[in-house]
Design a protein around this motif. Structure first.
Motif, PDB file in Angstrom:
ATOM      1  N   THR A 136       0.780  -1.135   0.150  1.00  0.00           N
ATOM      2  CA  THR A 136      -0.008  -0.043   0.055  1.00  0.00           C
ATOM      3  C   THR A 136       0.945   1.417   0.059  1.00  0.00           C
ATOM      4  O   THR A 136       1.923   1.335   0.637  1.00  0.00           O
ATOM      5  N   VAL A 137       0.412   2.362  -0.573  1.00  0.00           N
ATOM      6  CA  VAL A 137       1.258   3.460  -0.759  1.00  0.00           C
ATOM      7  C   VAL A 137       0.543   4.702  -0.913  1.00  0.00           C
ATOM      8  O   VAL A 137      -0.926   4.661  -0.746  1.00  0.00           O
ATOM      9  N   LEU A 138       1.052   5.766  -1.065  1.00  0.00           N
ATOM     10  CA  LEU A 138       0.444   7.142  -1.382  1.00  0.00           C
ATOM     11  C   LEU A 138       1.027   7.460  -2.775  1.00  0.00           C
ATOM     12  O   LEU A 138       2.098   7.468  -3.169  1.00  0.00           O
ATOM     13  N   ALA A 139      -0.068   7.582  -3.605  1.00  0.00           N
ATOM     14  CA  ALA A 139       0.282   8.052  -4.888  1.00  0.00           C
ATOM     15  C   ALA A 139       0.216   9.348  -5.120  1.00  0.00           C
ATOM     16  O   ALA A 139      -0.664   9.918  -4.393  1.00  0.00           O
ATOM     17  N   THR A 175       3.354  10.934 -15.006  1.00  0.00           N
ATOM     18  CA  THR A 175       3.991  11.868 -13.735  1.00  0.00           C
ATOM     19  C   THR A 175       3.508  11.512 -12.549  1.00  0.00           C
ATOM     20  O   THR A 175       4.129  11.845 -11.423  1.00  0.00           O
ATOM     21  N   ILE A 176       2.648  10.306 -12.435  1.00  0.00           N
ATOM     22  CA  ILE A 176       2.149   9.856 -11.167  1.00  0.00           C
ATOM     23  C   ILE A 176       3.541   9.002 -10.731  1.00  0.00           C
ATOM     24  O   ILE A 176       4.160   8.288 -11.392  1.00  0.00           O
ATOM     25  N   ARG A 177       3.501   9.297  -9.203  1.00  0.00           N
ATOM     26  CA  ARG A 177       4.753   8.626  -8.498  1.00  0.00           C
ATOM     27  C   ARG A 177       4.057   8.115  -7.407  1.00  0.00           C
ATOM     28  O   ARG A 177       3.313   8.238  -6.744  1.00  0.00           O
ATOM     29  N   VAL A 178       4.816   7.214  -6.516  1.00  0.00           N
ATOM     30  CA  VAL A 178       4.450   6.204  -5.285  1.00  0.00           C
ATOM     31  C   VAL A 178       5.314   6.274  -4.298  1.00  0.00           C
ATOM     32  O   VAL A 178       6.560   6.289  -4.560  1.00  0.00           O
ATOM     33  N   THR A 179       4.924   6.470  -3.011  1.00  0.00           N
ATOM     34  CA  THR A 179       6.014   6.342  -1.987  1.00  0.00           C
ATOM     35  C   THR A 179       5.069   5.956  -0.666  1.00  0.00           C
ATOM     36  O   THR A 179       3.980   5.741  -0.684  1.00  0.00           O
ATOM     37  N   ILE A 180       6.245   5.735   0.266  1.00  0.00           N
ATOM     38  CA  ILE A 180       5.343   5.200   1.667  1.00  0.00           C
ATOM     39  C   ILE A 180       6.050   6.310   2.623  1.00  0.00           C
ATOM     40  O   ILE A 180       7.196   6.677   2.631  1.00  0.00           O
ATOM     41  N   PRO A 181       5.044   6.728   3.588  1.00  0.00           N
ATOM     42  CA  PRO A 181       5.330   7.735   4.639  1.00  0.00           C
ATOM     43  C   PRO A 181       6.607   7.153   5.462  1.00  0.00           C
ATOM     44  O   PRO A 181       6.726   5.833   5.632  1.00  0.00           O
ATOM     45  N   PRO A 234       1.720  -0.919   5.061  1.00  0.00           N
ATOM     46  CA  PRO A 234       1.766  -2.335   5.216  1.00  0.00           C
ATOM     47  C   PRO A 234       1.819  -2.763   4.076  1.00  0.00           C
ATOM     48  O   PRO A 234       1.341  -2.289   2.813  1.00  0.00           O
ATOM     49  N   GLY A 235       2.730  -3.977   3.937  1.00  0.00           N
ATOM     50  CA  GLY A 235       2.776  -4.588   2.596  1.00  0.00           C
ATOM     51  C   GLY A 235       2.506  -6.145   2.852  1.00  0.00           C
ATOM     52  O   GLY A 235       2.515  -6.447   4.167  1.00  0.00           O
ATOM     53  N   GLY A 236       2.832  -6.942   2.057  1.00  0.00           N
ATOM     54  CA  GLY A 236       2.498  -8.349   2.310  1.00  0.00           C
ATOM     55  C   GLY A 236       3.055  -9.235   1.000  1.00  0.00           C
ATOM     56  O   GLY A 236       3.406  -8.546   0.076  1.00  0.00           O
ATOM     57  N   ALA A 237       2.744 -10.648   1.234  1.00  0.00           N
ATOM     58  CA  ALA A 237       3.044 -11.415   0.036  1.00  0.00           C
ATOM     59  C   ALA A 237       2.290 -12.631   0.135  1.00  0.00           C
ATOM     60  O   ALA A 237       2.301 -13.273   1.031  1.00  0.00           O
ATOM     61  N   ALA A 261      12.705  -0.657   1.213  1.00  0.00           N
ATOM     62  CA  ALA A 261      13.706  -1.518   1.895  1.00  0.00           C
ATOM     63  C   ALA A 261      13.438  -1.231   3.687  1.00  0.00           C
ATOM     64  O   ALA A 261      13.457  -2.213   4.520  1.00  0.00           O
ATOM     65  N   GLU A 262      12.805  -0.026   3.976  1.00  0.00           N
ATOM     66  CA  GLU A 262      12.899   0.632   5.002  1.00  0.00           C
ATOM     67  C   GLU A 262      11.331   0.514   5.756  1.00  0.00           C
ATOM     68  O   GLU A 262      11.317   0.613   6.791  1.00  0.00           O
ATOM     69  N   ARG A 263      10.422   0.943   4.812  1.00  0.00           N
ATOM     70  CA  ARG A 263       9.130   1.545   5.387  1.00  0.00           C
ATOM     71  C   ARG A 263       8.210   0.376   5.374  1.00  0.00           C
ATOM     72  O   ARG A 263       7.142   0.748   5.919  1.00  0.00           O
ATOM     73  N   PRO A 264       7.988  -0.646   4.841  1.00  0.00           N
ATOM     74  CA  PRO A 264       6.734  -1.298   4.937  1.00  0.00           C
ATOM     75  C   PRO A 264       6.932  -2.021   6.347  1.00  0.00           C
ATOM     76  O   PRO A 264       7.846  -2.329   6.914  1.00  0.00           O
ATOM     77  N   ILE A 265       5.379  -2.288   6.788  1.00  0.00           N
ATOM     78  CA  ILE A 265       5.127  -2.667   8.111  1.00  0.00           C
ATOM     79  C   ILE A 265       4.270  -3.835   8.056  1.00  0.00           C
ATOM     80  O   ILE A 265       3.521  -4.094   6.859  1.00  0.00           O
ATOM     81  N   GLY A 266       3.902  -4.577   9.165  1.00  0.00           N
ATOM     82  CA  GLY A 266       3.074  -5.667   9.277  1.00  0.00           C
ATOM     83  C   GLY A 266       1.735  -5.198   9.321  1.00  0.00           C
ATOM     84  O   GLY A 266       1.353  -4.151   9.360  1.00  0.00           O
ATOM     85  N   ARG A 267       0.937  -6.174   9.245  1.00  0.00           N
ATOM     86  CA  ARG A 267      -0.448  -6.104   9.613  1.00  0.00           C
ATOM     87  C   ARG A 267      -1.087  -6.923  10.735  1.00  0.00           C
ATOM     88  O   ARG A 267      -0.597  -7.862  11.136  1.00  0.00           O
ATOM     89  N   PRO A 268      -2.040  -6.481  11.057  1.00  0.00           N
ATOM     90  CA  PRO A 268      -2.848  -7.066  12.372  1.00  0.00           C
ATOM     91  C   PRO A 268      -3.293  -8.381  11.648  1.00  0.00           C
ATOM     92  O   PRO A 268      -3.531  -8.542  10.554  1.00  0.00           O
ATOM     93  N   ASN A 269      -3.716  -9.134  12.709  1.00  0.00           N
ATOM     94  CA  ASN A 269      -4.690 -10.515  12.043  1.00  0.00           C
ATOM     95  C   ASN A 269      -5.982  -9.971  11.645  1.00  0.00           C
ATOM     96  O   ASN A 269      -6.488  -8.845  11.927  1.00  0.00           O
ATOM     97  N   PRO A 270      -6.330 -10.783  10.875  1.00  0.00           N
ATOM     98  CA  PRO A 270      -7.699 -10.164  10.048  1.00  0.00           C
ATOM     99  C   PRO A 270      -8.899  -9.997  11.045  1.00  0.00           C
ATOM    100  O   PRO A 270      -9.487  -9.250  10.886  1.00  0.00           O
ATOM    101  N   LYS A 271      -9.010 -10.759  12.115  1.00  0.00           N
ATOM    102  CA  LYS A 271      -9.948 -10.262  13.219  1.00  0.00           C
ATOM    103  C   LYS A 271      -9.856  -8.866  13.843  1.00  0.00           C
ATOM    104  O   LYS A 271     -10.661  -8.033  13.684  1.00  0.00           O
ATOM    105  N   MET A 272      -8.550  -8.776  14.052  1.00  0.00           N
ATOM    106  CA  MET A 272      -8.155  -7.182  14.396  1.00  0.00           C
ATOM    107  C   MET A 272      -8.418  -6.282  13.619  1.00  0.00           C
ATOM    108  O   MET A 272      -8.904  -5.156  13.970  1.00  0.00           O
ATOM    109  N   GLN A 273      -8.257  -6.451  12.388  1.00  0.00           N
ATOM    110  CA  GLN A 273      -8.248  -5.405  11.247  1.00  0.00           C
ATOM    111  C   GLN A 273      -9.792  -5.097  10.815  1.00  0.00           C
ATOM    112  O   GLN A 273     -10.189  -4.104  10.676  1.00  0.00           O
TER     113      GLN A 273
END
Length: 411
Positions: free
Chosen positions: A174-177, A307-313, A318-321, A385-397
């Protein structure tokens, strides 16, 4: 040659020794649960992987492979991975695009009836309810192309500890475009985003948390404004239902709800990811919550300007795989292991990243494999490399989304 994800590589390598297991022992359970007994795991290693498995796989014959997530995998698998695998090993792949609801039901029925699995491997965004339906093989410790997988993405999924038997294939973020032609200095913090939205009312589009990128934005905001103790509770994958219920009405989420109320006074709340990107395409929104891969596909498809770019604060989002597993009752276990290894080959991982912004969990994927133009539309390597974070479990989210409606939209 410079590694694309150098910082992540260093972190991953430091953690690997602590997480790696003995491949001669099962990933979970007391003994190996595979019905195909042709592979001797007491002797199989990463070093002799091909020597041992190729003859066994060829002797068994064809391979059946299920994949969800059309249309991208149809292209990745049909144009790259399957032709490469068939040419390399001379083993025919029967490929079917099967959504998880249907495929997992088929696997479950075959398992309960003690029949062979309809597929030898499955790329799926969900795991079977009964983990014993997955081959409890430490794929992460055996497959040569899995040696550089990020441990953070390789040992558990959605709060389920599988110990390397479900390997990440498609990474998403997930990003800010933002439109760089208009936004000359993109805010690097959530506080900065609010200030931008106040100075430019209704030019920031926030996707509802009921949709993927909006849910990721909510997690990012929580990570930024809560205390470390509250974040730890929020992201605790083992959180019990009683702990979840108490999370959202107390002091932990007060600053989160306050920030979101302030933001939505000057921003647009959209009904979905596509709606947000369409506002950006029409020039209504200058910044929007998004998925990196969907934004990329919109740019390549000329639905968004170049001209659209994406970044992470800085505080992260969160990201995932999503990954691949081998059913415990697969008919051609050796071929399935070879095919999963082929899926993780660097040339295939780089190709899907360059063409679809489908992230790789490989920490040593080299930037020279990614065309410079494609890199323009991806999150910059040092930030990713530095800014992706984890996600809560599905019930929490799910509870967080319901409480967003209660505390922000209805309050």
């Amino acid at each position: 040659m410079k590694p694309l994800f150098l910082a992540a590589s260093i972190i991953a390598l430091a953690a690997t020794s602590a997480l790696a297991g003995d491949p001669s022992t099962p990933a979970f359970g007391d003994s190996f649960n595979v019905t195909d007994k042709s592979v001797d795991f007491s002797k199989l290693t990463r070093e002799n992987f091909y020597d041992v498995l190729v003859p066994l796989a060829k002797e068994k014959g064809n391979l059946t492979f299920y994949s969800y997530w059309p249309p991208t995998p149809l292209i990745v698998f049909q144009e790259k991975i399957i032709p490469s695998f068939e040419k390399k090993y001379g083993i025919k792949v029967n490929y079917l695009s099967v959504e998880p609801d249907t495929g997992l039901q088929q696997l479950d029925a075959a398992y309960r009836e003690h029949k062979a699995s309809p597929t030898d491997a499955y790329f799926s965004c969900d795991l079977p309810t009964n983990l014993d339906e997955i081959a409890n093989v430490r794929l992460v410790d055996l497959l040569p192309n899995a040696a550089d997988l990020n441990p953070k993405l390789s040992f558990s999924y959605k709060g389920i500890q599988h110990n390397g038997s479900y390997l990440p294939f498609h990474g998403n973020q997930t990003v800010l475009a933002y439109n760089s032609a208009v936004v000359k200095e993109m805010p690097d913090t959530f506080e900065g985003l609010l200030e931008y939205a106040k100075a430019h009312p209704h030019t920031v589009a926030i996707t509802t948390p009921r949709s993927g990128s909006g849910s990721g934005f909510l997690i990012g905001v929580a990570n930024a404004f809560m205390t470390k103790a509250c974040v730890a509770r929020y992201l605790d994958l083992s959180a019990k239902e009683s702990e979840i219920d108490a999370m959202f009405d107390g002091p932990c989420f007060e600053p989160v709800w306050g920030y979101l109320k302030d933001l939505l006074k000057v921003a647009e709340l959209t009904n979905g990811n596509t709606d947000t990107l369409n506002l950006m395409a029409n020039g209504v929104a200058q910044i929007g919550t998004a998925w990196e891969d969907l934004t990329y596909s919109f740019i390549v498809g000329k639905q968004l300007p170049g001209t659209i770019r994406v970044t992470i604060p800085k505080s992260g989002q969160p990201g995932g795989a999503e990954g691949v597993f081998i059913p415990s009752n697969a008919q051609n276990l050796a071929a399935a292991m070879l095919f999963v290894d082929e899926m993780l080959a660097p040339e295939h991982q780089a190709w899907k990243l360059a063409n679809f912004a489908s992230r790789s969990a490989k920490t040593k994927l080299d930037s020279s494999l990614i065309p410079a133009e494609a890199q323009n539309y991806l999150v910059p390597g040092d930030i990713y490399a530095e800014r992706p974070i984890g996600r809560p479990n599905p019930k929490m989210q799910s509870a967080a989304i319901n409480n967003f409606i209660k505390h922000v939209l209805e309050n």
